[in-house]
Structure formats: structure tokens, C-alpha cells
Design a protein around this motif. Structure first.
Motif, PDB file in Angstrom:
ATOM      1  N   ASP A 191       0.898  -1.344  -0.104  1.00 30.12           N
ATOM      2  CA  ASP A 191       0.088  -0.084   0.167  1.00 30.12           C
ATOM      3  C   ASP A 191       0.710   1.227   0.119  1.00 30.12           C
ATOM      4  OD1 ASP A 191      -1.738   2.306   1.301  1.00 30.12           O
ATOM      5  OD2 ASP A 191      -3.219   0.751   1.065  1.00 30.12           O
ATOM      6  N   PRO A 192       0.578   2.312  -0.822  1.00 30.83           N
ATOM      7  CA  PRO A 192       1.596   3.462  -0.842  1.00 30.83           C
ATOM      8  C   PRO A 192       1.232   4.254   0.223  1.00 30.83           C
ATOM      9  CG  PRO A 192      -0.365   3.718  -2.391  1.00 30.83           C
ATOM     10  CD  PRO A 192      -0.548   2.164  -1.821  1.00 30.83           C
ATOM     11  N   VAL A 193       2.183   4.119   1.485  1.00 30.14           N
ATOM     12  CA  VAL A 193       2.301   4.883   2.385  1.00 30.14           C
ATOM     13  C   VAL A 193       3.066   6.052   2.171  1.00 30.14           C
ATOM     14  CG1 VAL A 193       2.511   5.117   5.007  1.00 30.14           C
ATOM     15  CG2 VAL A 193       1.514   3.238   4.145  1.00 30.14           C
ATOM     16  N   SER A 194       2.574   7.311   2.447  1.00 30.12           N
ATOM     17  CA  SER A 194       3.528   8.363   2.186  1.00 30.12           C
ATOM     18  C   SER A 194       4.246   8.801   3.409  1.00 30.12           C
ATOM     19  CB  SER A 194       2.575   9.769   1.741  1.00 30.12           C
ATOM     20  OG  SER A 194       1.873  10.042   2.985  1.00 30.12           O
ATOM     21  N   PHE A 195       5.382   9.554   2.868  1.00 35.95           N
ATOM     22  CA  PHE A 195       6.330   9.851   4.291  1.00 35.95           C
ATOM     23  C   PHE A 195       5.540  10.751   5.319  1.00 35.95           C
ATOM     24  CE2 PHE A 195       9.773   9.549   1.149  1.00 35.95           C
ATOM     25  CZ  PHE A 195      10.344   8.648   1.566  1.00 35.95           C
ATOM     26  N   ALA A 196       4.226  11.557   4.777  1.00 33.82           N
ATOM     27  CA  ALA A 196       3.482  12.162   5.608  1.00 33.82           C
ATOM     28  C   ALA A 196       2.844  11.374   6.289  1.00 33.82           C
ATOM     29  CB  ALA A 196       2.487  12.924   4.686  1.00 33.82           C
ATOM     30  N   ASP A 197       2.120  10.197   5.785  1.00 32.84           N
ATOM     31  CA  ASP A 197       1.497   9.371   6.809  1.00 32.84           C
ATOM     32  C   ASP A 197       2.301   8.736   7.917  1.00 32.84           C
ATOM     33  OD1 ASP A 197      -0.630   9.576   5.132  1.00 32.84           O
ATOM     34  OD2 ASP A 197       0.042   7.988   3.687  1.00 32.84           O
ATOM     35  N   ALA A 198       3.594   8.423   7.315  1.00 30.77           N
ATOM     36  CA  ALA A 198       4.660   7.787   8.318  1.00 30.77           C
ATOM     37  C   ALA A 198       4.519   8.560   9.368  1.00 30.77           C
ATOM     38  CB  ALA A 198       5.528   7.371   7.796  1.00 30.77           C
ATOM     39  N   ARG A 199       4.962   9.752   8.905  1.00 31.42           N
ATOM     40  CA  ARG A 199       5.149  11.008  10.150  1.00 31.42           C
ATOM     41  C   ARG A 199       4.099  11.282  11.209  1.00 31.42           C
ATOM     42  NH1 ARG A 199       8.345  16.352   7.908  1.00 31.42           N
ATOM     43  NH2 ARG A 199      10.346  15.130   6.991  1.00 31.42           N
ATOM     44  N   GLU A 200       2.972  11.069  10.823  1.00 32.50           N
ATOM     45  CA  GLU A 200       1.550  11.344  11.405  1.00 32.50           C
ATOM     46  C   GLU A 200       1.482  10.255  12.389  1.00 32.50           C
ATOM     47  OE1 GLU A 200      -3.398  11.537  10.986  1.00 32.50           O
ATOM     48  OE2 GLU A 200      -2.030  11.229   9.044  1.00 32.50           O
ATOM     49  N   LEU A 201       1.760   8.915  12.078  1.00 33.15           N
ATOM     50  CA  LEU A 201       1.806   7.708  12.688  1.00 33.15           C
ATOM     51  C   LEU A 201       2.908   8.152  14.076  1.00 33.15           C
ATOM     52  CD1 LEU A 201       1.166   4.954  13.888  1.00 33.15           C
ATOM     53  CD2 LEU A 201       2.922   4.176  12.134  1.00 33.15           C
ATOM     54  N   LEU A 202       4.302   8.432  13.567  1.00 34.95           N
ATOM     55  CA  LEU A 202       5.245   8.526  14.512  1.00 34.95           C
ATOM     56  C   LEU A 202       4.775   9.633  15.597  1.00 34.95           C
ATOM     57  CD1 LEU A 202       8.082   8.656  15.313  1.00 34.95           C
ATOM     58  CD2 LEU A 202       8.509  10.458  13.538  1.00 34.95           C
ATOM     59  N   VAL A 203       4.247  10.882  15.033  1.00 35.47           N
ATOM     60  CA  VAL A 203       3.841  12.013  16.214  1.00 35.47           C
ATOM     61  C   VAL A 203       2.888  11.361  16.977  1.00 35.47           C
ATOM     62  CG1 VAL A 203       2.933  14.260  16.574  1.00 35.47           C
ATOM     63  CG2 VAL A 203       4.670  13.922  14.573  1.00 35.47           C
ATOM     64  N   ASP A 204       1.639  10.716  16.491  1.00 33.48           N
ATOM     65  CA  ASP A 204       0.771  10.258  17.290  1.00 33.48           C
ATOM     66  C   ASP A 204       1.293   9.126  18.375  1.00 33.48           C
ATOM     67  OD1 ASP A 204      -1.218  11.593  15.865  1.00 33.48           O
ATOM     68  OD2 ASP A 204      -1.998   9.723  14.932  1.00 33.48           O
ATOM     69  N   LEU A 205       2.208   8.207  18.111  1.00 29.72           N
ATOM     70  CA  LEU A 205       2.576   7.254  18.844  1.00 29.72           C
ATOM     71  C   LEU A 205       3.468   7.951  19.956  1.00 29.72           C
ATOM     72  CD1 LEU A 205       3.561   4.379  16.548  1.00 29.72           C
ATOM     73  CD2 LEU A 205       1.589   4.406  18.110  1.00 29.72           C
ATOM     74  N   VAL A 206       4.301   8.718  19.601  1.00 32.58           N
ATOM     75  CA  VAL A 206       5.148   9.552  20.527  1.00 32.58           C
ATOM     76  C   VAL A 206       4.512  10.281  21.548  1.00 32.58           C
ATOM     77  CG1 VAL A 206       6.969  11.245  21.131  1.00 32.58           C
ATOM     78  CG2 VAL A 206       7.328   9.684  19.062  1.00 32.58           C
ATOM     79  N   SER A 207       3.180  10.788  21.122  1.00 30.25           N
ATOM     80  CA  SER A 207       2.309  11.651  21.948  1.00 30.25           C
ATOM     81  C   SER A 207       1.806  10.737  23.033  1.00 30.25           C
ATOM     82  CB  SER A 207       1.378  12.364  21.073  1.00 30.25           C
ATOM     83  OG  SER A 207       1.931  13.215  20.269  1.00 30.25           O
ATOM     84  N   ILE A 208       1.497   9.276  22.670  1.00 28.43           N
ATOM     85  CA  ILE A 208       0.831   8.477  23.751  1.00 28.43           C
ATOM     86  C   ILE A 208       1.879   7.818  24.626  1.00 28.43           C
ATOM     87  CG2 ILE A 208      -0.652   6.354  23.762  1.00 28.43           C
ATOM     88  CD1 ILE A 208      -1.522   6.872  20.875  1.00 28.43           C
ATOM     89  N   PRO A 209       1.675   8.399  25.900  1.00 23.30           N
ATOM     90  CA  PRO A 209       2.642   7.761  26.899  1.00 23.30           C
ATOM     91  C   PRO A 209       2.712   6.050  26.899  1.00 23.30           C
ATOM     92  CG  PRO A 209       1.419   9.281  28.005  1.00 23.30           C
ATOM     93  CD  PRO A 209       0.688   9.091  26.668  1.00 23.30           C
ATOM     94  N   SER A 210       3.709   5.366  26.591  1.00 24.43           N
ATOM     95  CA  SER A 210       3.549   3.880  26.751  1.00 24.43           C
ATOM     96  C   SER A 210       4.973   3.363  27.541  1.00 24.43           C
ATOM     97  CB  SER A 210       3.646   3.465  25.226  1.00 24.43           C
ATOM     98  OG  SER A 210       4.854   4.161  24.397  1.00 24.43           O
ATOM     99  N   PRO A 211       4.920   3.645  28.623  1.00 21.84           N
ATOM    100  CA  PRO A 211       5.941   2.927  29.578  1.00 21.84           C
ATOM    101  C   PRO A 211       5.887   1.590  29.544  1.00 21.84           C
ATOM    102  CG  PRO A 211       4.640   4.564  30.943  1.00 21.84           C
ATOM    103  CD  PRO A 211       4.421   4.754  29.533  1.00 21.84           C
ATOM    104  N   SER A 212       6.822   0.604  29.989  1.00 20.54           N
ATOM    105  CA  SER A 212       6.544  -0.713  30.019  1.00 20.54           C
ATOM    106  C   SER A 212       5.365  -1.138  30.958  1.00 20.54           C
ATOM    107  CB  SER A 212       7.941  -1.212  30.478  1.00 20.54           C
ATOM    108  OG  SER A 212       9.042  -1.067  29.599  1.00 20.54           O
ATOM    109  N   GLY A 213       4.453  -1.948  30.422  1.00 22.88           N
ATOM    110  CA  GLY A 213       3.391  -2.406  31.365  1.00 22.88           C
ATOM    111  C   GLY A 213       2.011  -1.351  31.042  1.00 22.88           C
ATOM    112  N   GLN A 214       2.300  -0.328  30.345  1.00 25.35           N
ATOM    113  CA  GLN A 214       0.955   0.516  29.869  1.00 25.35           C
ATOM    114  C   GLN A 214       1.025   0.965  28.329  1.00 25.35           C
ATOM    115  OE1 GLN A 214       1.102   4.256  32.482  1.00 25.35           O
ATOM    116  NE2 GLN A 214       2.568   2.810  33.818  1.00 25.35           N
ATOM    117  N   GLU A 215       1.360  -0.202  27.424  1.00 21.05           N
ATOM    118  CA  GLU A 215       1.364  -0.007  25.973  1.00 21.05           C
ATOM    119  C   GLU A 215       0.197  -0.085  25.316  1.00 21.05           C
ATOM    120  OE1 GLU A 215       5.025  -2.637  27.123  1.00 21.05           O
ATOM    121  OE2 GLU A 215       2.925  -2.505  27.704  1.00 21.05           O
ATOM    122  N   ARG A 216      -1.006  -0.400  25.981  1.00 21.76           N
ATOM    123  CA  ARG A 216      -2.366  -0.692  25.342  1.00 21.76           C
ATOM    124  C   ARG A 216      -2.905   0.499  24.352  1.00 21.76           C
ATOM    125  NH1 ARG A 216      -5.184  -5.335  24.134  1.00 21.76           N
ATOM    126  NH2 ARG A 216      -6.783  -4.763  23.146  1.00 21.76           N
TER     127      ARG A 216
END
Length: 368
Positions: free
Chosen positions: A9-34
Motif C-alpha cells: 500500500d502506498p504509505v506516504s512520508f506524511a502518513d508515516a510521520r503522522e503515525l510517528l507523532v501520534d505514537l510519541v504523543s501517547i505515553p507507553s512506558p513498559s506495562g502501559q502500552e495498550r
């Protein structure tokens, strides 16, 4: 080995960056990854990929097993305000910013949400298998479950920061243990050693047993580190107790069992309980995975660097369980792992997505 073929599927660099920023914005320390796992799964669902969150919390998107792209969802604790800083705003002396595209600040941007998001984008782009694992920063429960629960892929690329031009082929192994001793209480003027002295005496002997030439590369040494100590008179006043938590890093020239036996040799008083060990790993630079990375990095105008790291990663567990070629790769400066100023160049992130796409395409036998 059976594989599930999935159309890219043609994922753009913009799509990838959006995923990156969203994931970094969600706290996910070990045990709290859900929450982060659900965002990652939603990315695959949005691109019509089969995906599920398994019983330990891993995000699994099976597809073409010519290569498995995998990185960890969890981060260490520590809140860093998430901010996309433009190149103009970045400090002129900050060598993280480049090519005018800015820098993402936030916990996990380097270790290892950057590699995780890059691999997710490349997996969708090329139709290869992907797993985001949990618990890497603590007990690697996600990777341990994965190797016990699925077939061996043809190749593995593990996600950790190496820089866009770095290919990590080696990690030291890991052995952790807890020493416990008890002695009778008594007046501190007595010459007999108490449990605290027994603990420190044993650990001094361990350090001496592994003392090595300071000019020997750290990767080739056993390094010893006490990480926690607790001791004192018990509540009933009748005993002195001591507990000492220790860690040893094991080079590929030694096996973990030999190191454990050496550490136990000076033990006369007290006991040591060892956690499940993680073996060292050193992959050949001549495997098809390493060759694919060297070619891909050059095609993206980089000069490949072969790396050995003094720490430990989930690649150690994959190499111990699966007899297939593998390497570790991902955007980010590993000196910023766990740091209070953790940040990632977005241009480097884009380049790593491009490199991973080329590597996965090569390993699946496709045209780039």
C-alpha cells in the motif's frame, strides 16, 4: 514455510510521520502500552492489513514472512513535552536537525518509537510481516512470547536506533541476579562480618574476577554493575539482612552460563537467584540482510556503518530462538536513548523509511 501474501500500500512520508507523532504523543512506558498498541493496530487496519493484539499485548500484522520487521512499543518512564520543532527554531549547534525538516521531541522518539513507526510504514508499503512487541525495556515479555508462539521467518529486522546509515549486527548478552544473605545481629564493635559485608565482599570478588584490560573494547568485556542494594537490622532485631541486585553484560566470545559460574565461584555465604538470561549475538556482515542494508543505504546516498552495541536488545532473543539472518536498524542517535532531551530528526526518519522499504523489497525478491 507458509506465508500470507499481502498487497503493498502506498504509505506516504506524511502518513508515516503522522503515525510517528501520534505514537510519541501517547505515553507507553513498559506495562502501559495498550493505547499505543491500539493506535498502531488502527494504522494497519486503515491500510487493509490483517492485524491483532495478542494475549500479551503485541501488535501482530502477519503477511509475507520473507522478512519480519519488529520493534518495541514500550518506552522507559519520563515525560518529555511532545513538540515538532522547525529547523528555524532548532539550536544552530543541534546536529540532530538537518535538511530544514525539523525535529520531533518526546519520550520514545528515538528508543524506539521512531524505529517502530518507520517499520510499520515500510511493512505496509511492501506487504511484509510486522510485530510491535511489548516489555522490551523490562523483561522482553513480548519477544519471549513471540518466539514461542510463531514460526521462524526467513529473516528478521529488529528496530532500535542505529542512525539512518547504521546497521547493528552485535549485542552483548545480559545476566541479572539478586543476592540475599542473613546474619545474626550483634553489637557493631564485634569483628565478625554481617550480611551487608558478605554482600559487598561477594560483589567485590565478582568485579575482580571480571577485571580486564582498560584498553580492551567494551563490547569484548564482561561488565559488572550493582543496580540496587538494601540492608539492615530486621524488624524483630535478631538478624541483619542484605539484598543486592546485580547485572552483568556478556560479550559474544563467552556464553552466559560460563559467566554465571564465574560469578558464583567466590560465593561462600548467601544465595543468588538469577533471572532468565539473554544470550549475546554477533551476526555476520555477509548475510543477505546485511547486504540488503548496505545496498539500500548507498541507494539513499548514505555510507553504511556496521555497529556493535554494548547493551542488549530483543534481537538477542530472536537470534537465540531462530536460525535466520537478522540485523537491527532504525532512525535516531542512540546516545539520546532514555535521555531527558530525546529527539529525532524528521529527515532521518524519512530516510530510514526509504531504506527499510528498499530492504524489505529486496528480501521479498521484488523490484525497487
Amino acid at each position: 514455510m507458509s506465508t500470507t501474501m499481502t498487497d503493498p500500500d502506498p504509505v506516504s512520508f506524511a502518513d508515516a510521520r503522522e503515525l510517528l507523532v501520534d505514537l510519541v504523543s501517547i505515553p507507553s512506558p513498559s506495562g502501559q502500552e495498550r493505547d499505543a498498541a491500539e493506535r498502531l493496530a488502527a494504522f494497519f487496519e486503515a491500510h487493509d492489513r490483517e492485524v491483532r493484539i495478542d494475549e500479551v499485548g503485541n501488535v501482530r500484522a502477519p503477511a509475507d514472512d520473507s522478512v519480519l520487521l519488529t520493534s518495541h512499543i514500550d518506552t522507559v518512564p519520563g515525560e518529555i513535552p511532545v513538540e515538532v520543532e522547525s529547523a528555524d527554531e532548532a539550536d544552530e549547534e543541534d546536529d540532530i536537525a538537518d535538511e530544514g525538516t525539523g525535529v520531533l521531541w518526546g519520550r520514545g522518539s528515538v528508543d524506539a518509537t521512531g524505529p517502530l513507526a518507520a517499520m510499520a510504514a515500510a511493512a505496509v508499503r511492501t506487504g511484509v510481516s510486522f510485530v510491535g512487541v511489548v516489555g522490551e525495556e523490562t523483561n522482553s515479555r513480548g519477544a519471549r512470547h513471540l518466539v514461542a508462539d510463531r514460526e521462524e521467518p526467513d529473516a528478521v529486522v529488529n528496530g532500535e536506533p542505529s542512525g539512518a546509515t547504521g546497521i547493528t549486527l552485535g549485542y552483548r548478552g545480559f545476566l541479572s541476579g539478586t543476592y540475599v544473605a542473613t546474619s545474626e545481629s550483634g553489637h557493631t564493635s564485634r569483628p565478625e562480618p554481617n550480611a551487608i559485608q558478605h554482600a559487598t565482599s561477594w560483589w567485590t570478588s565478582v568485579e575482580e574476577a571480571f577485571e580486564q584490560d582498560e584498553y580492551q573494547p567494551v563490547f569484548e568485556r564482561v561488565t559488572t554493575k550493582p543496580v540496587a542494594i538494601d540492608g539492615g537490622i530486621t524488624d524483630d532485631g535478631l538478624s541483619v539482612e542484605a539484598t543486592l541486585d546485580v547485572q552483568l553484560r556478556v560479550p559474544p566470545t563467552l556464553d552466559v552460563e560460563t559467566v554465571r559460574e564465574t560469578a558464583e565461584a567466590p560465593l561462600e555465604i548467601g544465595t543468588v537467584t538469577w533471572a532468565d538470561p539473554i544470550p549475546p549475538v554477533m551476526e555476520s556482515p555477509r548475510t543477505e540482510v546485511a547486504r540488503a542494508f548496505r545496498a539500500a543505504i548507498r541507494e539513499e546516498d548514505g555510507e553504511p556503518r556496521l555497529l556493535r552495541k554494548t547493551g542488549t536488545s530483543d534481537m538477542n532473543l530472536f537470534a537465540g530462538a531462530w536460525d535466520c539472518p537478522m540485523a537491527t536498524y532504525g532512525p535516531g542517535n542512540s546516545e539520546l536513548d532514555h535521555a531527558p532531551d530525546e529527539r529525532l530528526s524528521l529527515a532521518e526518519f524519512d530516510r530510514s523509511v526509504a531504506v527499510l522499504t528498499r530492504v524489505a523489497t529486496t528480501l521479498t525478491g521484488g523490484d525497487d
